[in-house]
Design a protein around this motif. Sequence first.
Motif, PDB file in Angstrom:
ATOM      1  N   ALA A   1      -4.468   5.041   1.595  1.00 47.02           N
ATOM      2  CA  ALA A   1      -5.111   4.060   0.718  1.00 47.02           C
ATOM      3  C   ALA A   1      -6.619   4.282   0.681  1.00 47.02           C
ATOM      4  CB  ALA A   1      -4.786   2.641   1.182  1.00 47.02           C
ATOM      5  N   MET A   2      -7.213   4.642   1.820  1.00 46.09           N
ATOM      6  CA  MET A   2      -8.657   4.899   1.864  1.00 46.09           C
ATOM      7  C   MET A   2      -9.028   6.085   0.981  1.00 46.09           C
ATOM      8  SD  MET A   2      -9.368   4.166   5.917  1.00 46.09           S
ATOM      9  CE  MET A   2     -11.161   4.312   5.905  1.00 46.09           C
ATOM     10  N   SER A   3      -8.118   7.025   0.800  1.00 46.52           N
ATOM     11  CA  SER A   3      -8.391   8.187  -0.055  1.00 46.52           C
ATOM     12  C   SER A   3      -8.230   7.885  -1.540  1.00 46.52           C
ATOM     13  CB  SER A   3      -7.466   9.356   0.313  1.00 46.52           C
ATOM     14  OG  SER A   3      -7.934  10.014   1.449  1.00 46.52           O
ATOM     15  N   PHE A   4      -7.326   6.974  -1.895  1.00 47.42           N
ATOM     16  CA  PHE A   4      -6.984   6.790  -3.300  1.00 47.42           C
ATOM     17  C   PHE A   4      -7.322   5.419  -3.881  1.00 47.42           C
ATOM     18  CE2 PHE A   4      -4.246  10.295  -2.014  1.00 47.42           C
ATOM     19  CZ  PHE A   4      -4.525  11.200  -3.020  1.00 47.42           C
ATOM     20  N   ALA A   5      -7.823   4.513  -3.071  1.00 46.99           N
ATOM     21  CA  ALA A   5      -8.082   3.150  -3.537  1.00 46.99           C
ATOM     22  C   ALA A   5      -9.224   3.082  -4.540  1.00 46.99           C
ATOM     23  CB  ALA A   5      -8.408   2.251  -2.340  1.00 46.99           C
ATOM     24  N   GLY A   6      -9.066   2.188  -5.504  1.00 45.16           N
ATOM     25  CA  GLY A   6     -10.158   1.847  -6.405  1.00 45.16           C
ATOM     26  C   GLY A   6     -11.070   0.831  -5.729  1.00 45.16           C
ATOM     27  N   PHE A   7     -12.147   0.455  -6.417  1.00 40.26           N
ATOM     28  CA  PHE A   7     -13.146  -0.400  -5.776  1.00 40.26           C
ATOM     29  C   PHE A   7     -12.589  -1.754  -5.349  1.00 40.26           C
ATOM     30  CE2 PHE A   7     -16.842  -3.227  -5.498  1.00 40.26           C
ATOM     31  CZ  PHE A   7     -17.532  -2.542  -4.521  1.00 40.26           C
ATOM     32  N   GLU A   8     -11.772  -2.385  -6.170  1.00 37.09           N
ATOM     33  CA  GLU A   8     -11.199  -3.686  -5.788  1.00 37.09           C
ATOM     34  C   GLU A   8     -10.302  -3.537  -4.561  1.00 37.09           C
ATOM     35  OE1 GLU A   8     -11.955  -6.751  -6.793  1.00 37.09           O
ATOM     36  OE2 GLU A   8     -13.486  -5.796  -8.034  1.00 37.09           O
ATOM     37  N   GLU A   9      -9.561  -2.445  -4.512  1.00 39.39           N
ATOM     38  CA  GLU A   9      -8.694  -2.201  -3.353  1.00 39.39           C
ATOM     39  C   GLU A   9      -9.521  -1.900  -2.103  1.00 39.39           C
ATOM     40  OE1 GLU A   9      -5.030  -0.288  -5.896  1.00 39.39           O
ATOM     41  OE2 GLU A   9      -6.861   0.850  -5.563  1.00 39.39           O
ATOM     42  N   ILE A  10     -10.632  -1.216  -2.284  1.00 37.40           N
ATOM     43  CA  ILE A  10     -11.541  -0.944  -1.174  1.00 37.40           C
ATOM     44  C   ILE A  10     -12.042  -2.260  -0.591  1.00 37.40           C
ATOM     45  CG2 ILE A  10     -13.890  -0.103  -0.645  1.00 37.40           C
ATOM     46  CD1 ILE A  10     -13.237   2.236  -2.609  1.00 37.40           C
ATOM     47  N   ARG A  11     -12.455  -3.159  -1.451  1.00 39.20           N
ATOM     48  CA  ARG A  11     -12.945  -4.463  -0.990  1.00 39.20           C
ATOM     49  C   ARG A  11     -11.846  -5.238  -0.266  1.00 39.20           C
ATOM     50  NH1 ARG A  11     -16.848  -5.723   0.517  1.00 39.20           N
ATOM     51  NH2 ARG A  11     -16.975  -7.801  -0.313  1.00 39.20           N
TER      52      ARG A  11
ATOM     53  N   LEU B   1       0.826  -1.205   0.000  1.00 43.62           N
ATOM     54  CA  LEU B   1       0.000   0.000   0.000  1.00 43.62           C
ATOM     55  C   LEU B   1       0.864   1.259   0.000  1.00 43.62           C
ATOM     56  CD1 LEU B   1      -2.781  -1.047   2.533  1.00 43.62           C
ATOM     57  CD2 LEU B   1      -3.011  -0.818   0.051  1.00 43.62           C
ATOM     58  N   GLU B   2       1.920   1.253   0.790  1.00 43.29           N
ATOM     59  CA  GLU B   2       2.796   2.430   0.833  1.00 43.29           C
ATOM     60  C   GLU B   2       3.453   2.663  -0.528  1.00 43.29           C
ATOM     61  OE1 GLU B   2       6.050   4.496   3.745  1.00 43.29           O
ATOM     62  OE2 GLU B   2       5.999   2.303   3.703  1.00 43.29           O
ATOM     63  N   ARG B   3       3.902   1.613  -1.154  1.00 45.39           N
ATOM     64  CA  ARG B   3       4.539   1.738  -2.473  1.00 45.39           C
ATOM     65  C   ARG B   3       3.561   2.282  -3.521  1.00 45.39           C
ATOM     66  NH1 ARG B   3       4.952  -3.103  -3.493  1.00 45.39           N
ATOM     67  NH2 ARG B   3       3.731  -3.293  -5.373  1.00 45.39           N
ATOM     68  N   ARG B   4       2.304   1.873  -3.459  1.00 50.31           N
ATOM     69  CA  ARG B   4       1.324   2.290  -4.466  1.00 50.31           C
ATOM     70  C   ARG B   4       0.713   3.658  -4.213  1.00 50.31           C
ATOM     71  NH1 ARG B   4      -2.770  -2.469  -5.345  1.00 50.31           N
ATOM     72  NH2 ARG B   4      -3.108  -1.913  -3.208  1.00 50.31           N
ATOM     73  N   PHE B   5       0.565   4.054  -2.954  1.00 51.88           N
ATOM     74  CA  PHE B   5      -0.195   5.270  -2.653  1.00 51.88           C
ATOM     75  C   PHE B   5       0.626   6.444  -2.135  1.00 51.88           C
ATOM     76  CE2 PHE B   5      -3.470   1.891  -2.347  1.00 51.88           C
ATOM     77  CZ  PHE B   5      -4.228   2.318  -3.424  1.00 51.88           C
ATOM     78  N   PHE B   6       1.924   6.267  -1.990  1.00 45.14           N
ATOM     79  CA  PHE B   6       2.803   7.386  -1.622  1.00 45.14           C
ATOM     80  C   PHE B   6       3.830   7.550  -2.717  1.00 45.14           C
ATOM     81  CE2 PHE B   6       1.059   6.398   2.496  1.00 45.14           C
ATOM     82  CZ  PHE B   6       0.954   7.635   3.111  1.00 45.14           C
ATOM     83  N   TRP B   7       3.903   8.736  -3.267  1.00 46.90           N
ATOM     84  CA  TRP B   7       4.858   8.996  -4.329  1.00 46.90           C
ATOM     85  C   TRP B   7       5.941   9.960  -3.857  1.00 46.90           C
ATOM     86  CZ3 TRP B   7      -0.365   9.585  -4.459  1.00 46.90           C
ATOM     87  CH2 TRP B   7      -0.848  10.880  -4.294  1.00 46.90           C
TER      88      TRP B   7
ATOM     89  N   ASP C   1      -9.371  12.700   2.317  1.00 46.51           N
ATOM     90  CA  ASP C   1     -10.056  13.840   1.699  1.00 46.51           C
ATOM     91  C   ASP C   1     -11.563  13.753   1.949  1.00 46.51           C
ATOM     92  OD1 ASP C   1     -11.461  12.581  -0.768  1.00 46.51           O
ATOM     93  OD2 ASP C   1      -9.399  11.856  -0.943  1.00 46.51           O
ATOM     94  N   ALA C   2     -12.248  14.870   1.758  1.00 50.14           N
ATOM     95  CA  ALA C   2     -13.677  14.978   2.096  1.00 50.14           C
ATOM     96  C   ALA C   2     -14.534  13.973   1.332  1.00 50.14           C
ATOM     97  CB  ALA C   2     -14.166  16.400   1.843  1.00 50.14           C
ATOM     98  N   ARG C   3     -14.266  13.797   0.067  1.00 52.67           N
ATOM     99  CA  ARG C   3     -15.068  12.864  -0.743  1.00 52.67           C
ATOM    100  C   ARG C   3     -14.902  11.423  -0.248  1.00 52.67           C
ATOM    101  NH1 ARG C   3     -14.519  11.969  -7.249  1.00 52.67           N
ATOM    102  NH2 ARG C   3     -16.286  10.590  -7.435  1.00 52.67           N
ATOM    103  N   SER C   4     -13.669  11.033   0.023  1.00 53.93           N
ATOM    104  CA  SER C   4     -13.417   9.676   0.527  1.00 53.93           C
ATOM    105  C   SER C   4     -13.991   9.509   1.931  1.00 53.93           C
ATOM    106  CB  SER C   4     -11.913   9.394   0.539  1.00 53.93           C
ATOM    107  OG  SER C   4     -11.398   9.449  -0.766  1.00 53.93           O
ATOM    108  N   TRP C   5     -13.893  10.567   2.747  1.00 52.28           N
ATOM    109  CA  TRP C   5     -14.461  10.510   4.097  1.00 52.28           C
ATOM    110  C   TRP C   5     -15.951  10.195   4.024  1.00 52.28           C
ATOM    111  CZ3 TRP C   5     -12.150  10.811   8.860  1.00 52.28           C
ATOM    112  CH2 TRP C   5     -13.001  10.911   9.949  1.00 52.28           C
ATOM    113  N   GLU C   6     -16.666  10.891   3.159  1.00 53.38           N
ATOM    114  CA  GLU C   6     -18.107  10.672   3.046  1.00 53.38           C
ATOM    115  C   GLU C   6     -18.414   9.255   2.562  1.00 53.38           C
ATOM    116  OE1 GLU C   6     -22.099  11.216   3.391  1.00 53.38           O
ATOM    117  OE2 GLU C   6     -20.464  12.395   4.231  1.00 53.38           O
ATOM    118  N   PHE C   7     -17.651   8.777   1.599  1.00 54.63           N
ATOM    119  CA  PHE C   7     -17.832   7.409   1.096  1.00 54.63           C
ATOM    120  C   PHE C   7     -17.644   6.394   2.225  1.00 54.63           C
ATOM    121  CE2 PHE C   7     -15.772   3.497  -0.313  1.00 54.63           C
ATOM    122  CZ  PHE C   7     -16.722   2.998  -1.182  1.00 54.63           C
ATOM    123  N   TRP C   8     -16.500   6.491   2.911  1.00 55.32           N
ATOM    124  CA  TRP C   8     -16.198   5.525   3.966  1.00 55.32           C
ATOM    125  C   TRP C   8     -17.132   5.694   5.162  1.00 55.32           C
ATOM    126  CZ3 TRP C   8     -13.507   1.258   3.413  1.00 55.32           C
ATOM    127  CH2 TRP C   8     -12.552   1.176   2.401  1.00 55.32           C
TER     128      TRP C   8
END
Length: 108
Positions: free
Chosen positions: A41-51, A17-23, A75-82
């Motif tokens: 990861a919760m902010s940037f994950a796609g649906f498969e990663e969310i699952r 997760l760190e390798r994929r979501f931190f640049w 971020d706000a959008r991901s917060w609302e989703f989660w």
Amino acid sequence: MNTQAELLIPIDMLSDLERRFFWWEPVGSEPRSPERIIAQAMSFAGFEEIRTLEQELGPDLLVDIMLNAQPGWIDARSWEFWRGRLARATGRTIPMEAPTRSFNDGLV
């Protein structure tokens, strides 16, 4: 210091997760916390990663990460989703909005 996340999250999952979501490189000499990595990861994950996050970590640990997140971690959008997804799954209360920075915190 062992946090709940460190005890429950496989190190290979955290590394991936760190390798994929931190640049960018960590600031200072301390490594990123497991909570910070999962929040990113919760902010940037796609649906498969969310699952995968839900299946591997469980909704209660994800709620704990949200409730202890620092401003800017999710971020706000991901917060609302989660928030909607995890409040329904756990029955726990999660604030309507993600933590934010306040420039007036030091003023009394």
